[in-house]
Write a protein that holds these residues in place. Structure first.
Motif, PDB file in Angstrom:
ATOM      1  N   LEU A 223       0.837  -1.203   0.000  1.00  0.00           N
ATOM      2  CA  LEU A 223       0.000   0.000   0.000  1.00  0.00           C
ATOM      3  C   LEU A 223       0.870   1.250   0.000  1.00  0.00           C
ATOM      4  O   LEU A 223       0.571   2.226  -0.671  1.00  0.00           O
ATOM      5  CB  LEU A 223      -0.891   0.028   1.250  1.00  0.00           C
ATOM      6  CG  LEU A 223      -2.057  -0.946   1.324  1.00  0.00           C
ATOM      7  CD1 LEU A 223      -2.894  -0.637   2.542  1.00  0.00           C
ATOM      8  CD2 LEU A 223      -2.904  -0.864   0.069  1.00  0.00           C
ATOM      9  N   LEU A 224       1.940   1.196   0.770  1.00  0.00           N
ATOM     10  CA  LEU A 224       2.825   2.354   0.889  1.00  0.00           C
ATOM     11  C   LEU A 224       3.411   2.765  -0.463  1.00  0.00           C
ATOM     12  O   LEU A 224       3.652   3.933  -0.713  1.00  0.00           O
ATOM     13  CB  LEU A 224       3.971   2.002   1.836  1.00  0.00           C
ATOM     14  CG  LEU A 224       3.935   2.598   3.238  1.00  0.00           C
ATOM     15  CD1 LEU A 224       5.188   2.234   3.974  1.00  0.00           C
ATOM     16  CD2 LEU A 224       3.747   4.110   3.185  1.00  0.00           C
ATOM     17  N   LEU A 225       3.669   1.799  -1.305  1.00  0.00           N
ATOM     18  CA  LEU A 225       4.246   2.094  -2.615  1.00  0.00           C
ATOM     19  C   LEU A 225       3.181   2.423  -3.650  1.00  0.00           C
ATOM     20  O   LEU A 225       3.484   2.603  -4.814  1.00  0.00           O
ATOM     21  CB  LEU A 225       5.050   0.891  -3.102  1.00  0.00           C
ATOM     22  CG  LEU A 225       6.456   0.833  -2.553  1.00  0.00           C
ATOM     23  CD1 LEU A 225       6.807  -0.585  -2.182  1.00  0.00           C
ATOM     24  CD2 LEU A 225       7.437   1.356  -3.574  1.00  0.00           C
ATOM     25  N   ARG A 226       1.935   2.434  -3.189  1.00  0.00           N
ATOM     26  CA  ARG A 226       0.791   2.620  -4.088  1.00  0.00           C
ATOM     27  C   ARG A 226       0.767   1.529  -5.166  1.00  0.00           C
ATOM     28  O   ARG A 226       0.339   1.785  -6.293  1.00  0.00           O
ATOM     29  CB  ARG A 226       0.775   4.021  -4.721  1.00  0.00           C
ATOM     30  CG  ARG A 226       0.441   5.102  -3.711  1.00  0.00           C
ATOM     31  CD  ARG A 226       0.000   6.397  -4.406  1.00  0.00           C
ATOM     32  NE  ARG A 226      -1.319   6.253  -5.033  1.00  0.00           N
ATOM     33  CZ  ARG A 226      -1.847   7.174  -5.851  1.00  0.00           C
ATOM     34  NH1 ARG A 226      -1.168   8.260  -6.166  1.00  0.00           N
ATOM     35  NH2 ARG A 226      -3.026   7.001  -6.358  1.00  0.00           N
ATOM     36  N   LEU A 227       1.228   0.345  -4.807  1.00  0.00           N
ATOM     37  CA  LEU A 227       1.073  -0.777  -5.726  1.00  0.00           C
ATOM     38  C   LEU A 227      -0.398  -1.188  -5.703  1.00  0.00           C
ATOM     39  O   LEU A 227      -0.929  -1.713  -6.661  1.00  0.00           O
ATOM     40  CB  LEU A 227       1.979  -1.940  -5.320  1.00  0.00           C
ATOM     41  CG  LEU A 227       3.477  -1.660  -5.456  1.00  0.00           C
ATOM     42  CD1 LEU A 227       4.308  -2.763  -4.849  1.00  0.00           C
ATOM     43  CD2 LEU A 227       3.866  -1.452  -6.917  1.00  0.00           C
ATOM     44  N   TYR A 228      -1.030  -0.960  -4.535  1.00  0.00           N
ATOM     45  CA  TYR A 228      -2.481  -1.062  -4.407  1.00  0.00           C
ATOM     46  C   TYR A 228      -2.960   0.223  -3.741  1.00  0.00           C
ATOM     47  O   TYR A 228      -2.165   0.889  -3.075  1.00  0.00           O
ATOM     48  CB  TYR A 228      -2.853  -2.235  -3.497  1.00  0.00           C
ATOM     49  CG  TYR A 228      -2.551  -3.586  -4.085  1.00  0.00           C
ATOM     50  CD1 TYR A 228      -3.429  -4.189  -4.975  1.00  0.00           C
ATOM     51  CD2 TYR A 228      -1.401  -4.276  -3.730  1.00  0.00           C
ATOM     52  CE1 TYR A 228      -3.153  -5.438  -5.510  1.00  0.00           C
ATOM     53  CE2 TYR A 228      -1.110  -5.518  -4.265  1.00  0.00           C
ATOM     54  CZ  TYR A 228      -2.007  -6.097  -5.151  1.00  0.00           C
ATOM     55  OH  TYR A 228      -1.740  -7.324  -5.674  1.00  0.00           O
ATOM     56  N   ASP A 229      -4.223   0.536  -3.899  1.00  0.00           N
ATOM     57  CA  ASP A 229      -4.754   1.681  -3.179  1.00  0.00           C
ATOM     58  C   ASP A 229      -5.668   1.209  -2.062  1.00  0.00           C
ATOM     59  O   ASP A 229      -6.468   0.296  -2.257  1.00  0.00           O
ATOM     60  CB  ASP A 229      -5.473   2.628  -4.135  1.00  0.00           C
ATOM     61  CG  ASP A 229      -4.486   3.576  -4.805  1.00  0.00           C
ATOM     62  OD1 ASP A 229      -3.446   3.881  -4.165  1.00  0.00           O
ATOM     63  OD2 ASP A 229      -4.730   3.980  -5.955  1.00  0.00           O
ATOM     64  N   TYR A 230      -5.509   1.826  -0.883  1.00  0.00           N
ATOM     65  CA  TYR A 230      -6.305   1.414   0.284  1.00  0.00           C
ATOM     66  C   TYR A 230      -7.765   1.773   0.079  1.00  0.00           C
ATOM     67  O   TYR A 230      -8.103   2.728  -0.608  1.00  0.00           O
ATOM     68  CB  TYR A 230      -5.749   2.016   1.568  1.00  0.00           C
ATOM     69  CG  TYR A 230      -5.262   3.452   1.439  1.00  0.00           C
ATOM     70  CD1 TYR A 230      -4.015   3.709   0.864  1.00  0.00           C
ATOM     71  CD2 TYR A 230      -6.018   4.524   1.887  1.00  0.00           C
ATOM     72  CE1 TYR A 230      -3.552   5.014   0.732  1.00  0.00           C
ATOM     73  CE2 TYR A 230      -5.553   5.825   1.763  1.00  0.00           C
ATOM     74  CZ  TYR A 230      -4.325   6.070   1.172  1.00  0.00           C
ATOM     75  OH  TYR A 230      -3.867   7.347   1.037  1.00  0.00           O
TER      76      TYR A 230
END
Lengths: 609, 595
Positions: B397-404
């Motif tokens: 999530l931190l890398l914005r590989l996924y969005d929360y």
């Protein structure tokens, strides 16, 4: 480099041909029949224009239908004969094309099963793969279709030349005078075209490799944020491929126009000279038509011959590579005495096998790999049946070498290893292998179901045996949670399972095969601590009463070993039980304890305060 | 229609060259169809003395007989005419060959690059779920199918069609009746061919599969050679391979038999057609209904009709394949890439706040649920959790590989979703659990992380990652090629090279996703110490199973089922009942012997 061999056989190599002949031998009759078939195919191909000539001269020009229907019958007969011959020829050639490679793959595969681990350590899998697949396929194609083209072309050229000379030598010379030009052009261009084709394939596989990397590494690329860089690299490869392909396309596009141009010169010459003679009634219409046909027809066999000669050179190179593989010397094999007593290496007679107790002695063993210095020197070790040995030490200390020697993946350079009192070189390899339970750090599974994988070492195992083994290593629960339980497909190399799951299955596999000795290259990663604890527990039960060698990373394993060998630079620098070694405060103590000791001490000090 | 649009899209930018090759096909076919006419003319009019029918407007101006006489006396003219026509034919043949290849190559290059770029920009999730083999196949063999279709099959098909039209027109103008006789077999051959190749597709696919299975068996055997040997399973493997080997052979033999039927059968029909044309022709010559030249010409034209039409069926098969491939390629291009650039690019210091963050891949199945914590700039946080507890998702999530899905993540007070993805990834270094090394030299692998770094930075990064020593041991040092073509690195070495690659950039936030697992405890500690020295104020997040690694963190989070079940320092956690202490006890049993 060793693996980047010539891909182009320059000279005819007799040894290679001899080796190939062995594979062609069972199909000798097929090949001879094939040649005969090609002769008749070429003959009929050359007869059709002769037939037209006859029709024109005897019916059309003479305006007579005498014998016309008989000739029609003959023509239909020839056509049917040609088609039938073609049908048989394709089946015959197809049989050669696919049966010889089948035999070769079988032989090579067998050879691969016999070759020692050392061979695999120095040969990339991709290299072997392309020997067994594309090289052998090429040989099959050459022995069938290239032979077809070679003989058809040769026969056709000879027959047409004879027919032409017999019909009208001076016309024949006119057609034949362009042949040298055609032949030279064809040789030059076919060579270049095929070379370009192979090179384009290479570029193509580079692109495939780049895609492979780009896709399997996409997550890493993303995490590093190097998309742009990767695209630039990729564009270099595609750019090279494009530039090359465009140049290659230019070359191959020039060839055909040149050829037909020469063909038309021959046709024109015949029309010119022939026209004059026909109008003066020196030559017949039929003859003129015949030569026009032959002038056009002559080019195809020449083109084929040029192509086949080039192809055959590549085939020879392919055959050389396959032969190299087949002739690889096997430095770890059953001696002739062993073979005469127990049967061949892969079909050893199990009823003759001695019992395996697991008493192992290294006697003055010195070992070095093919290149480089001694890894072990005068190494001595005795392991009693049922003893549990842990090997500890830094990476590169020689732990893996010792284990590989015990497994006879490698043999001592000097000295000997005795199993149950006998030098293991006097026993069949299969006997030893069948008695080892081997669990690798990176587990390897085969496509198939979970239960097939567990039963890999003992195919006759019942379902109950399989489940019991799975339960022993605590794998049963997760297997039951899989889609189809024990019948779940694990995917290629087990790709549908996590590393931890693969590890558990490979443990179960080793336990089910009920070996006399265990060898474990222990894994440190991939399993979370609590699962790891369960495996450890299972393992202790499985190892009970069996000689075992463990390359240990986990402290709990080391602790439960009967004896720990601390290896450094190929020597045992310390040995003893865990507690003994800790008390000794030597190398082992430094290697493994400082972290834990420090931690423990800190906490207790704080607790004291 | 949709297919043609796809093809046009594929050819964008190469349309003109492609068109040029298509026009050449038409011209070339026209010229090649003229050759039999010249021969017929020579045979009939020049040699045979048959008067020629000139078009009306020429008749008045040209004396046909005197022209013929002139040619009769100078027969070399025929040679020149023939060579000229063939030369023109040849020129257009060259243009066709070259430019169809050029347009295929250029457009495929463009398409490959577009695919590659597109794939790199597809979301992380796409690659997690992707079937790698299938994707690679679309990017390689599907492209190749389309490329071949453009370069040769489509052009060949056009050539056949043009040839059939031109030849039929010429034949019909010469003799309608004779034309009908000359094409009786054509429809039969054509229908047989089309049906045959449609049916063959299935067999071809089966044979391909069989070959695939055989190759897989071989590959698994080779890569698993130690297992095979250690279980003494060679005989079993031989049997397994033999079965696949035989299946493959039998299937290909089936193809051979079908092919034999097809080729011999259609050959029979085509040859009968030839025989028929010659026989009827001769018969009619005797009856004075056609000329010898016509027979000769029809004989050539029949050849120009039946054999190509037999191939046209095969072309149609290829065309079907090419359109399927085009569709498969388009499917990739249709998936939506992630937005890479939009968003702010603030300077990043490294303070991270999670505030009630929830995240789910699928609706109703939260992977992270109400996660809240705070990391001060420059501190170290460690995460412990079993497989599936959500720890990897958290750092992704931190890398914005996924969005929360809900809640808020702030970096230095900025909402994460406002920051551009590219910027985030440039500023956060992550070492993945199973790092991927590229098959090039170790040096290049390390360099890849940081643009164009100098040599000493590569060395410094490798030293900090404790892999310098290992690399020096290789014969070629930093120039050692990694992977199948070179040296196989051990798991630990791979992880450390990946670490060097990540830290070469000197990022303010560094994440280790269980990426020290294959490294021994001491090296693990050494790496962490070296990292601290390199950059004092790096915010570090470490996921690990190892208590020794976790224990030095400023804050430890224990994750279970997507929630934080415990948090605190090592000292706090071991003094409490709970999962952390349980694991600590398992791992530190060694210590008991020493107390």
């Amino acid at each position: 480099m060793y693996f980047e061999e010539m891909e182009y056989g320059k000279r005819l190599d007799l040894n290679v041909i001899k080796r190939l002949a062995v594979f062609a031998e069972p199909y000798k009759v097929n090949i001879i029949i094939l040649m005969v078939q090609m002769f008749f195919l070429a003959l009929v191909d050359a007869l059709f224009p002769k037939l037209s000539q006859y029709v024109i001269d005897n019916f059309a020009v003479k305006k007579s239908l005498d014998g016309f229907w008989l000739l029609c019958l003959v023509a239909v007969g020839l056509v049917v004969f040609q088609a039938a011959n073609m049908w048989l020829m394709i089946r015959n050639a197809g049989r050669i094309e696919h049966y010889i490679p089948y035999d070769m793959r079988k032989t090579v595969f067998r050879k691969l099963q016999e070759l020692p681990i050392s061979y695999y350590d120095r040969t990339p899998v991709g290299w072997i793969m392309s020997r067994v697949t594309s090289d052998i396929r090429r040989i099959g194609v050459s022995l069938s279709w290239h032979v077809v083209d070679l003989f058809w072309s040769t026969f056709l050229i000879i027959i047409m030349t004879i027919f032409m000379l017999a019909t009208n030598p001076s016309y024949a010379l006119m057609v034949l005078c362009v042949v040298p030009a055609l032949a030279i052009l064809s040789m030059v261009f076919q060579k270049k075209i095929l070379f370009n084709y192979r090179k384009a394939r290479k570029y193509n596989s580079q692109i495939t490799a780049a895609f492979n990397e780009g896709i399997t590494g996409a997550k890493t690329v993303k995490s590093l944020g190097i998309e742009e860089y990767m695209l630039n690299e990729f564009e270099k490869t595609t750019g090279q491929m494009k530039d090359f392909s465009v140049r290659a396309a230019t070359v191959s596009s020039i060839y055909m126009p040149l050829i037909i141009l020469f063909g038309s010169i021959a046709t024109g010459l015949v029309l010119w000279k022939g026209g004059i003679e026909v109008s003066r009634n020196i030559a017949s219409y039929g003859t003129l038509v015949l030569f026009i046909s032959y002038a056009v027809q002559f080019f195809e066999p020449i083109r084929q011959l040029a192509r086949v000669f080039t192809e055959l050179q590549y085939t020879q190179a392919a055959a050389e590579r396959v032969v190299t593989l087949l002739e690889t010397e096997n430095d770890i094999a059953d001696s002739s005495e062993v073979v005469s007593r127990y049967g061949s290496m892969l079909e050893s007679d199990k009823s003759e096998w001695p019992r395996f107790h697991g008493h192992i002695v290294f006697k003055d063993v010195t070992f070095r790999y093919k290149e480089g210095g001694n890894i072990l020197e005068n190494f001595n070790l005795e392991v009693k049946p049922g003893e549990k040995i842990a090997l500890a030490g830094e990476t590169g200390a020689g732990k893996t070498t010792i284990v590989s020697l015990v497994c006879r993946f490698y043999e001592p350079t000097e000295g000997s290893i005795l199993i149950d009192g006998v030098d293991y070189r006097e026993r069949p390899l299969l006997w030893l292998y069948s008695n080892i339970g081997y669990v690798l750090q990176e587990p390897h599974l085969f496509s198939g179901t979970v239960s097939e994988n567990i039963a890999y070492g003992r195919h006759e195992a019942t379902m109950e045996d399989i489940v019991r083994a799975a339960k022993t290593v605590n794998a049963h629960d997760f297997i039951m949670r899989l889609e189809n339980g024990y019948d779940t497909q694990v995917g290629e190399r087990g790709s549908r399972l996590s590393t931890g799951q693969k590890q558990l299955i490979s443990f179960a596999r080793a336990i089910l095969s009920d070996p006399g000795m265990f060898v474990l290259d222990e894994a440190t990663s991939s399993v979370d601590t609590e699962t790891e604890h369960l495996i450890q527990d299972a393992l202790n039960r499985a190892l009970e009463g069996r000689t075992s060698f463990i390359i240990a990373h986990r402290l709990s394993t080391i602790r439960s070993a009967d004896r720990i060998l601390v290896i450094d630079m190929g020597r045992i620098v310390e040995e003893g039980t865990h507690i003994e070694l800790i008390r000794k405060k030597g190398y082992y103590y430094r290697l493994y304890t400082n972290q834990y000791m420090k931690e423990k001490k800190d906490i207790f000090e704080k607790a004291d305060q | 229609m949709k297919n043609l649009k796809l093809l046009r899209e594929y050819l964008r930018g190469s349309g003109k060259t492609y068109l040029l090759s298509l026009v050449s096909v038409i011209l070339m076919t026209v010229f090649s169809s003229m050759v039999p006419l010249v021969i017929a003319f020579t045979v009939d009019s020049v040699i045979g003395g048959k008067p020629i029918d000139l078009p009306a407007f020429l008749k008045s101006r040209v004396d046909a007989e005197s022209v013929l006489d002139y040619i009769r006396n100078n027969l070399w003219i025929i040679l020149v005419v023939l060579v000229c026509i063939t030369a023109l034919h040849g020129i257009f043949l060259f243009i066709r060959g070259k430019y169809s290849a050029v347009s295929a190559q250029v457009s495929s290059k463009r398409m490959r690059e577009r695919l590659y770029d597109h794939l790199q920009h597809l979301p992380f999730d796409y690659h997690v779920k992707a079937q790698t083999g299938d994707l690679i196949q679309r990017c390689t063999s599907d492209i190749e199918t389309v490329q071949n279709f453009i370069a040769s099959q489509s052009v060949d098909a056009l050539q056949i069609i043009v040839q059939v039209i031109v030849v039929l027109a010429i034949m019909m103008s010469m003799s309608m009746r004779y034309t009908l006789i000359s094409i009786v077999m054509v429809p039969i051959v054509f229908v047989i061919t089309v049906r045959f190749f449609i049916n063959m597709m299935k067999v071809f696919i089966r044979a391909d599969d069989a070959e695939g299975h055989m190759t897989t068996t071989l590959q698994e055997n080779l890569t698993g050679v130690r297992v095979v040997k250690a279980f003494g399973a060679q005989a079993f493997e031989m049997e397994k391979f033999d079965e696949k080997n035989r299946t493959f052979r039998d299937l290909t033999m089936k193809i051979v038999r079908l092919m034999a039927n097809f080729w011999a059968g259609t050959d029979l029909l085509c040859m009968l057609q030839h025989a028929l044309v010659t026989a009827i022709g001769a018969y009619w010559v005797v009856k004075d209904q056609v000329t010898i030249g016509t027979v000769v010409a029809f004989s050539s034209y029949t050849g120009m009709l039946v054999w190509p039409l037999r191939n046209l069926g095969q072309m149609m098969g290829f065309m079907g394949q090419a359109f399927v491939s085009l569709g498969r390629i388009q499917e990739i291009l249709d998936s939506k890439p992630e937005d890479y650039d939009t968003g702010s690019r603030p300077p990043i210091e490294g303070e991270i706040v999670f505030d009630d963050v929830c995240f789910e891949y699928e609706k109703g199945k939260p992977v992270l649920d109400g996660i809240s914590f705070r990391i001060e700039k420059g501190s170290t946080i460690a995460i412990l959790g079993a497989t599936g507890s959500g720890k990897s998702s958290l750092v992704q999530l931190l890398l914005r590989l996924y969005d929360y899905s809900s809640g808020s993540i702030r970096i230095d007070g900025m909402e994460l979703k406002e920051i551009s993805r590219e910027w985030i990834r440039k500023n956060i270094g992550i070492v993945l659990q199973e790092p991927f090394l590229f098959s090039r030299s170790i040096r290049e692998n390390i360099k890849m992380g940081g643009g164009q770094p100098e040599e000493d930075r590569v060395l410094a990064a490798a030293r900090a990652a404790c892999v310098d020593h290992d690399i020096q041991e290789f014969e070629k040092g930093y120039d050692t090629i990694v992977g199948e073509r070179g040296v196989t690195l051990s798991g630990g070495q791979r992880q450390r090279v990946a670490i060097a690659r990540t830290i070469i950039r000197n990022v303010p936030i560094l994440i280790f996703d269980d990426s020290l697992s294959a490294v021994d405890t001491e090296t693990d500690a050494q790496i962490r110490r070296a990292l601290k020295e390199r950059r004092k104020n790096t915010t570090t997040i470490i996921i690990s199973h190892r208590i020794t690694t976790l224990s030095e963190a400023d804050l430890i989070l224990v994750l279970d089922g997507g929630r934080i079940v415990q948090s605190g320092t090592h000292e706090e956690l071991v003094s409490k009942e709970g999962p952390y202490r349980r694991i600590w006890e398992i791992q530190s049993t060694l210590g008991e012997d020493m107390v």
